[in-house]
Design an enzyme around this catalytic site. Sequence first.
Site, mmCIF file in Angstrom:
data_model
loop_
_atom_site.group_PDB
_atom_site.id
_atom_site.type_symbol
_atom_site.label_atom_id
_atom_site.label_comp_id
_atom_site.label_asym_id
_atom_site.label_seq_id
_atom_site.Cartn_x
_atom_site.Cartn_y
_atom_site.Cartn_z
ATOM 1 C CB SER A 458 -0.884 0.011 1.254
ATOM 2 O OG SER A 458 -1.671 -1.156 1.313
ATOM 3 C CB CYS A 630 -5.127 -0.666 5.928
ATOM 4 S SG CYS A 630 -3.683 -1.276 5.024
ATOM 5 C CG ASP A 675 -5.117 -1.957 1.093
ATOM 6 O OD1 ASP A 675 -4.893 -3.080 0.614
ATOM 7 O OD2 ASP A 675 -4.318 -1.009 0.985
ATOM 8 C CD1 TRP A 677 -1.071 -8.837 5.351
ATOM 9 C CD2 TRP A 677 -1.584 -6.776 4.659
ATOM 10 N NE1 TRP A 677 -0.580 -7.943 6.275
ATOM 11 C CE2 TRP A 677 -0.881 -6.679 5.875
ATOM 12 C CE3 TRP A 677 -2.013 -5.604 4.021
ATOM 13 C CZ2 TRP A 677 -0.604 -5.442 6.472
ATOM 14 C CZ3 TRP A 677 -1.731 -4.392 4.631
ATOM 15 C CH2 TRP A 677 -1.033 -4.320 5.829
#
Length: 678
Positions: A458, A630, A675, A677
């Site tokens: 990011s 995030c 966002d 992972w």
Amino acid sequence: MTTMADAQMSSPPLEPGVKEYLSSVDVLLVTLIGGLVVYWVVFYKKREEVVPEFKKLSVQAPSSSQETSFIEKMKKTNKNIVVFYGSQTGTAEEFSNRLSKDARRYGMKGMAADPEEYDMSELSRLTEIENSLAIFCMATYGEGDPTDNAQEFYEWLQETNNSLDGVNFAVFALGNKTYEHYNATGKFVDKRLAELGASRIFDLGMGDDDGNLEEDFVSWREQFWPAVSEYFGVEATGEDCSIRQYELVVHNDIDVNKVYTGELARLKSFEIQKPPFDSKNPFLAPVATNRKLNKGGTRHLMHLELDISGSKIRYDSGDHVAVYPMNDTSMVNKLGEILGSDLDTVISLNNLDEESNKKHPFPCPTTYRTALTHYLDISNPPRTNVLYEIAQYATDPKDQENLRKMASSSAEGKAMYHSWVQESRRNIVAILEDMPSLQPPIDHLCELLPRLQARYYSIASSAKVHPNSIHICAVVVEYETKTGRTNKGVATNWLKNKVVTDNGNKSSVPMYVRKSQFRLPFKATNPVIMIGPGTGIAPFMGFIQERAWLKQKGKGGGETVLYYGCRHQKEDFLYQEELEEYERSGVLTQLHVAFSRDQEHKVYVQHLLKQNKENLWNLIDSQTAHIYICGDARNMARDVQNTFFEIVEEMGGMTHNQAVDYIKKLMTKGRYSQDVWS
């Protein structure tokens, strides 16, 4: 556009009695007008016509040599199975290659195909080929999005009403259960093909990367082929699938200028940099800054700034930067040593199928050293197909048996693969070290290993404030495995060592920008609530910089709220000085920091959210705030979402199901974005 000649031809004739001569002023005016028209025609129009336009750079195989009709190609090469892949990281492509090779065992011929390279509207013509089948290995990424190479196919499926009656298909989906839209692309393709009349010959396969994607695929594949046999009335030939796809050519006398040294698609592309920059043509960005962010602790958290001056690269806050790393030199050397190979041998691996669009597994000609350094993944545990294919090179029958067992779908084999390879994080170097009898030829290993993929980060900056640089915030990955080895993250350790100047030369990073849907609200007056522990702070540094810029321009006004989490205030409070300054200046209207390990009971961002439920509910329900999350998908993002369910339920006087629907509606409207992972 009217020319001077046209103007003269269309002028009315002079009336009788009017003198046919011009005064000096008239002459001057006519000359001036004429000059302006000539300038317009010759120069301005020419400037209009010569609009600089970036052209895609040619890659390895010229596009003119590629067949855009997969039907004609299948007929020409006598193939009846086509395996399309939607792949972002290479896994779906790898699975497609395995399925196309499997077809041989059943007397059928398959080809793996990138939907981006073919006219997918020809799918209905598949009925022209006897006993034909289309298989789709479709990965999902982001918020349920198709991969870049499957985007056009996805859009075509949405819009088309073409009948696919008589077309046989099967779909294997790749995704991650920790994400909201698990396997959304694969599910859509499976459902839509059936709606258009195609015949599903086997159930949708669901691969979960949060669990064991390889095991999911092997299990599906083992049931899939018997179903294919039954449907088409064919039997397994018993032919061993360990058949080489590429032929080794050693170049003893070759011009060094024709040898790839790490370029991804076009020779000399790193020496002659031409925009546009993308996944096949990355920009070599000089490293302008590389500093350690944390003040203490055992970890290394870093802030890098990549200089993109002169590249014409544009980015928005919330976008991702993709970087192409290099494998550790000592690992590459170790591999060459174990296999007794001269790594500087110049080679090509040429596809034995001359009609294939994929001429080589990686750019060729090149050296083994370059292939193992730039192009091949040697750090991750290899998948079962690699073990199956290299088993034949083990001289110890027990090693050969164990490798084949781990590559099988038996419960014992799966358990052994999970324990010995995955849990122990054995990469190919560790496997070869722990099985001394295993000595595969280096060229076959290079054929089998997957491609080294770009790593995405990011972007931690705003282009409004930093138009000529892209910032990265990352933690260096390093851990000890169950075998006592130290494994290191490929990209983060490589980036860590990217000092600004290396022996007088500027360090550089091959990179490009990937667009994201993670965006600040269009109206700067909308409040934003940002939640990002650890390096999840990255995109929010860009958001905050942009809100500061907007405020400076007199366009701001909306509340800017940050919930940030770290372990210890004195060790890893990243960007502490910058964040506190933003708070003092009023850009950050609220800064809430959870220090998880500074007290007896762990405190995380979700605990702080719960403490401020009244304020959050007011911002969300009354002031149309946008929520951004995030970080880690498996734990943090899930816990934060559950906390929002609780807040909405309690403050909005709703049932749990109503609260869930409320948050889902925010997602649909683009007011709840992640966002994350895994």
